[in-house]
Design a protein around this motif. Structure first.
Motif, PDB file in Angstrom:
ATOM      1  N   SER A 137      54.750  32.289  38.803  1.00  0.00           N
ATOM      2  CA  SER A 137      53.506  31.572  38.508  1.00  0.00           C
ATOM      3  C   SER A 137      53.741  30.073  38.352  1.00  0.00           C
ATOM      4  O   SER A 137      54.432  29.647  37.418  1.00  0.00           O
TER       5      SER A 137
ATOM      6  N   GLN B 138      43.391  26.983  35.638  1.00  0.00           N
ATOM      7  CA  GLN B 138      44.267  28.107  35.970  1.00  0.00           C
ATOM      8  C   GLN B 138      43.513  29.403  35.793  1.00  0.00           C
ATOM      9  O   GLN B 138      42.348  29.405  35.381  1.00  0.00           O
ATOM     10  N   GLY B 139      44.184  30.523  36.109  1.00  0.00           N
ATOM     11  CA  GLY B 139      43.487  31.795  36.186  1.00  0.00           C
ATOM     12  C   GLY B 139      42.753  32.198  34.929  1.00  0.00           C
ATOM     13  O   GLY B 139      41.615  32.675  34.970  1.00  0.00           O
ATOM     14  N   ARG B 140      43.388  31.994  33.780  1.00  0.00           N
ATOM     15  CA  ARG B 140      42.757  32.508  32.561  1.00  0.00           C
ATOM     16  C   ARG B 140      41.491  31.749  32.199  1.00  0.00           C
ATOM     17  O   ARG B 140      40.616  32.288  31.504  1.00  0.00           O
TER      18      ARG B 140
ATOM     19  N   PHE C  15      45.216  42.578  34.113  1.00  0.00           N
ATOM     20  CA  PHE C  15      46.371  41.753  33.777  1.00  0.00           C
ATOM     21  C   PHE C  15      46.240  41.342  32.305  1.00  0.00           C
ATOM     22  O   PHE C  15      45.136  41.344  31.770  1.00  0.00           O
TER      23      PHE C  15
ATOM     24  N   SER D   1      46.226  38.615  30.531  1.00  0.00           N
ATOM     25  CA  SER D   1      45.270  37.556  30.169  1.00  0.00           C
ATOM     26  C   SER D   1      43.829  38.014  30.432  1.00  0.00           C
ATOM     27  O   SER D   1      42.897  37.594  29.739  1.00  0.00           O
ATOM     28  N   THR D   2      43.635  38.886  31.430  1.00  0.00           N
ATOM     29  CA  THR D   2      42.302  39.421  31.717  1.00  0.00           C
ATOM     30  C   THR D   2      41.841  40.287  30.553  1.00  0.00           C
ATOM     31  O   THR D   2      40.716  40.161  30.052  1.00  0.00           O
TER      32      THR D   2
ATOM     33  N   THR E  34      42.468  44.325  40.664  1.00  0.00           N
ATOM     34  CA  THR E  34      43.499  43.290  40.611  1.00  0.00           C
ATOM     35  C   THR E  34      44.376  43.461  41.855  1.00  0.00           C
ATOM     36  O   THR E  34      45.012  44.505  42.036  1.00  0.00           O
TER      37      THR E  34
ATOM     38  N   ASN F 289      49.395  43.589  39.493  1.00  0.00           N
ATOM     39  CA  ASN F 289      50.560  42.953  38.876  1.00  0.00           C
ATOM     40  C   ASN F 289      51.227  43.871  37.856  1.00  0.00           C
ATOM     41  O   ASN F 289      52.437  44.058  37.847  1.00  0.00           O
TER      42      ASN F 289
ATOM     43  N   ASP G 139      40.364  40.307  40.976  1.00  0.00           N
ATOM     44  CA  ASP G 139      41.329  39.335  40.465  1.00  0.00           C
ATOM     45  C   ASP G 139      42.282  39.127  41.638  1.00  0.00           C
ATOM     46  O   ASP G 139      43.185  39.916  41.878  1.00  0.00           O
TER      47      ASP G 139
ATOM     48  N   ARG H 146      46.949  37.405  43.965  1.00  0.00           N
ATOM     49  CA  ARG H 146      47.940  37.641  45.037  1.00  0.00           C
ATOM     50  C   ARG H 146      47.264  38.284  46.243  1.00  0.00           C
ATOM     51  O   ARG H 146      47.739  39.266  46.804  1.00  0.00           O
TER      52      ARG H 146
ATOM     53  N   SER I 290      44.209  33.145  39.858  1.00  0.00           N
ATOM     54  CA  SER I 290      45.163  32.128  39.448  1.00  0.00           C
ATOM     55  C   SER I 290      45.772  31.586  40.728  1.00  0.00           C
ATOM     56  O   SER I 290      46.432  32.321  41.449  1.00  0.00           O
TER      57      SER I 290
ATOM     58  N   LYS J 111      49.746  31.387  41.924  1.00  0.00           N
ATOM     59  CA  LYS J 111      50.465  32.409  42.682  1.00  0.00           C
ATOM     60  C   LYS J 111      50.261  32.117  44.171  1.00  0.00           C
ATOM     61  O   LYS J 111      50.945  31.269  44.729  1.00  0.00           O
TER      62      LYS J 111
HETATM   63  C1  LIG Z   1      48.778  34.950  36.433  1.00  0.00           C
HETATM   64  C2  LIG Z   1      47.668  35.893  36.483  1.00  0.00           C
HETATM   65  C3  LIG Z   1      46.481  35.654  35.787  1.00  0.00           C
HETATM   66  C4  LIG Z   1      46.322  34.489  34.822  1.00  0.00           C
HETATM   67  O1  LIG Z   1      46.433  33.283  35.469  1.00  0.00           O
HETATM   68  P1  LIG Z   1      47.057  31.960  34.814  1.00  0.00           P
HETATM   69  O2  LIG Z   1      46.999  30.993  35.935  1.00  0.00           O
HETATM   70  O3  LIG Z   1      48.442  32.296  34.366  1.00  0.00           O
HETATM   71  O4  LIG Z   1      46.190  31.586  33.677  1.00  0.00           O
HETATM   72  C5  LIG Z   1      45.445  36.561  35.942  1.00  0.00           C
HETATM   73  N1  LIG Z   1      45.572  37.644  36.710  1.00  0.00           N
HETATM   74  C6  LIG Z   1      46.701  37.912  37.395  1.00  0.00           C
HETATM   75  C7  LIG Z   1      46.779  39.133  38.240  1.00  0.00           C
HETATM   76  C8  LIG Z   1      47.785  37.049  37.302  1.00  0.00           C
HETATM   77  O5  LIG Z   1      48.911  37.338  37.949  1.00  0.00           O
END
Ligand SMILES: *Cc1c(COP(=O)(O)O)cnc(C)c1O
Length: 455
Positions: free
Chosen positions: A51, A98-100, A123, A125-126, A177, A181, A210, A213, A250, A253
């Motif tokens: 990441s 960023q993703g979160r 994930f 953070s989700t 997702t 992950n 999500d 990737r 995010s 990735k």
């Molecule tokens: C990394 C990731 C996130 C969170 O993203 P950040 O950029 O780290 O905040 C959410 N979902 C998945 C599948 C991730 O790999």
């Protein structure tokens, strides 16, 4: 030409440090035996995460110079928006830092107290965002083993059951997702996503991706689906995006850049509500907490990442690395995906009980052997403190993840990791476990905990 050969050459280099055995030992002790707390200047090969650790291309570095830093409506945003629209088919494109941030903003529009979000696997953070909104995150991964091609799929029977049952009315979104992950980076098939689309239509629930990737997922789908071998990764990605109502990602990735995230949607009204939240916490909605130049680097990265030669190299080099680790004596989890190789530390170190953190023992020994940094995904991360005084409630498995930063390390670097692993395997029976000396008790205790070896 070996399939895992890098389809690029190196233009800019960065020296890597080689701390001595004494320095490694001191660094680990100073860090409270917690690999997260070792400074990067004392790491030789850093496989902590994929990441934000990508190497950018010459075209991305050059795109940085065309960054338009206008506060509102910058040309950089227009370029980013166009690339994301073409890639996903979603008209509403909102960058975030960023993703979160994307998860917090979008999921808080959809979820409230007592609601449910269902996923192949949220994930971490989700899940945190879902729970912060007062909702419950339900994971329904398929059962899978080393022969399952699409171990990232959601279990559609259990999904139907949940949606038709008494809790069905509380489900506000279904999240796929891609890749999964938390499930070893395994792909979600187009077939699974199509069935989920139908189920969501029957129950009038939105389907979200999500898509952090998305390109790796697309390549693994085309590689594992005999009927899709002639499709391009971009076509497969587009097919999956086309089945959903929107996505977040995010971009640290598959954006192949060092920072960034996005929300992309069909629903203009929902996008308007998200933009209002972006203004509150991220910035004006055409930059979302990023610099204009970041948007240009991302626009270029999102095009490069769907290149089939790059993705083949990415998948094949992960597989080759897994073979090397296996030759070194580590029990590797199969099949491999793209972004990491997982090793079963519980199988390597059966004499260390889960509450003495066998996966942490392997991580720390790899550091001592060669200043290699990996991550523990065992009881330190997923275990929970037991009732006071009792040992931790263990995680289901004691895994160590060797994450693969994009375009950063060559086969020689990874061979060095395998050689370090071989030295660890040679003395596996003598390794000791660890106990947690200090933890903050939160869900992310692995980042800050202090440990002590159990002699
Ligand atoms: C990394 C990731 C996130 C969170 O993203 P950040 O950029 O780290 O905040 C959410 N979902 C998945 C599948 C991730 O790999």
């Amino acid at each position: 030409m070996p399939a895992f050969m890098e389809p690029f050459r190196i233009k800019a280099v960065e020296p890597i440090p080689f701390p001595s055995a004494g320095e490694r030992e001191a660094a680990l002790a100073d860090a409270g035996y917690n690999i997260f707390r070792i400074p990067a200047r004392l790491i030789t090969i850093d496989l902590l995460t994929d990441s934000g650790t990508s190497a950018m291309s010459a075209a991305q570095w050059s795109a940085l110079f065309s960054g338009d830093e206008s506060y509102a409506g910058a040309r950089s945003y227009e370029r980013f928006e166009q690339v994301v629209r073409e890639l996903t088919g979603y008209p509403e494109v909102i960058p975030v830092h960023q993703g979160r941030a994307a998860e917090r903003i979008l999921l808080h529009q959809l979820l409230g107290d007592g609601d449910i979000s269902v996923s192949n696997t949220h994930f971490d953070s989700t899940r945190a965002s879902v729970e912060a909104a007062g909702a419950a995150a339900v994971d329904l991964p398929v059962e899978h083993d080393e022969t399952t091609p699409f171990g990232g799929d959601i279990d559609v029977d259990r999904l139907r059951e949940l949606l038709s049952g008494p809790a069905g009315a509380r489900v506000r979104c279904v999240v796929l997702t891609i890749t999964n992950n938390a499930n070893g980076g395994q792909p979600v098939s187009v077939g699974n996503a199509s069935i989920v689309r139908r189920i969501c239509d029957e129950h009038d629930v939105p389907l979200l991706l999500d898509a952090s990737r998305f390109a790796e997922n697309a390549y693994l789908v085309l590689n594992r689906s005999p009927g899709l071998a002639d499709s391009s990764p971009a076509e497969i990605a587009r097919a999956i995006f086309g089945l959903a109502d929107g996505c977040w990602a995010s971009l640290k990735k598959d954006g192949v850049a060092n920072i960034g995230g996005l929300i992309a949607l069909h629903d203009a009204a929902l996008a308007r509500r998200c933009r209002a939240k972006v203004i509150e916490t991220e910035g004006f909605p055409t930059y979302g907490g990023l610099a204009g130049r970041d948007l240009d680097a991302l626009a270029q990265g999102l095009v490069e990442v769907t290149d089939v030669d790059y993705l083949r190299y990415r998948a094949e080099s992960a597989r080759w690395f897994a073979d090397e680790l296996e030759r070194a004596g580590l029990p590797v989890v199969r099949p491999t995906g793209c972004h990491a190789v997982y090793v079963d530390a519980g199988a390597l170190l059966p004499h260390i009980p889960p509450h003495q953190l066998p996966a942490t023992a392997l991580v720390n020994e790899l550091y001592l052997a060669g200043a290699v940094r990996t991550t523990e995904l065992g009881t330190l991360v997923f275990g929970r403190p037991g009732p006071s005084g009792s040992p931790d409630i263990p995680a289901p498995r004691e895994l160590v993840r060797f994450a693969l930063p994009r375009r950063v390390y060559t086969a020689n670097h990874l061979r060095y990791v395998a050689e370090s692993a071989e030295r660890v395997v040679a003395k596996a029976a003598d390794l000791c476990g660890y106990r947690i000396a200090e933890q903050d008790g939160g869900a992310m205790r692995q980042f800050t905990a202090s440990l002590l070896p159990v002699e």
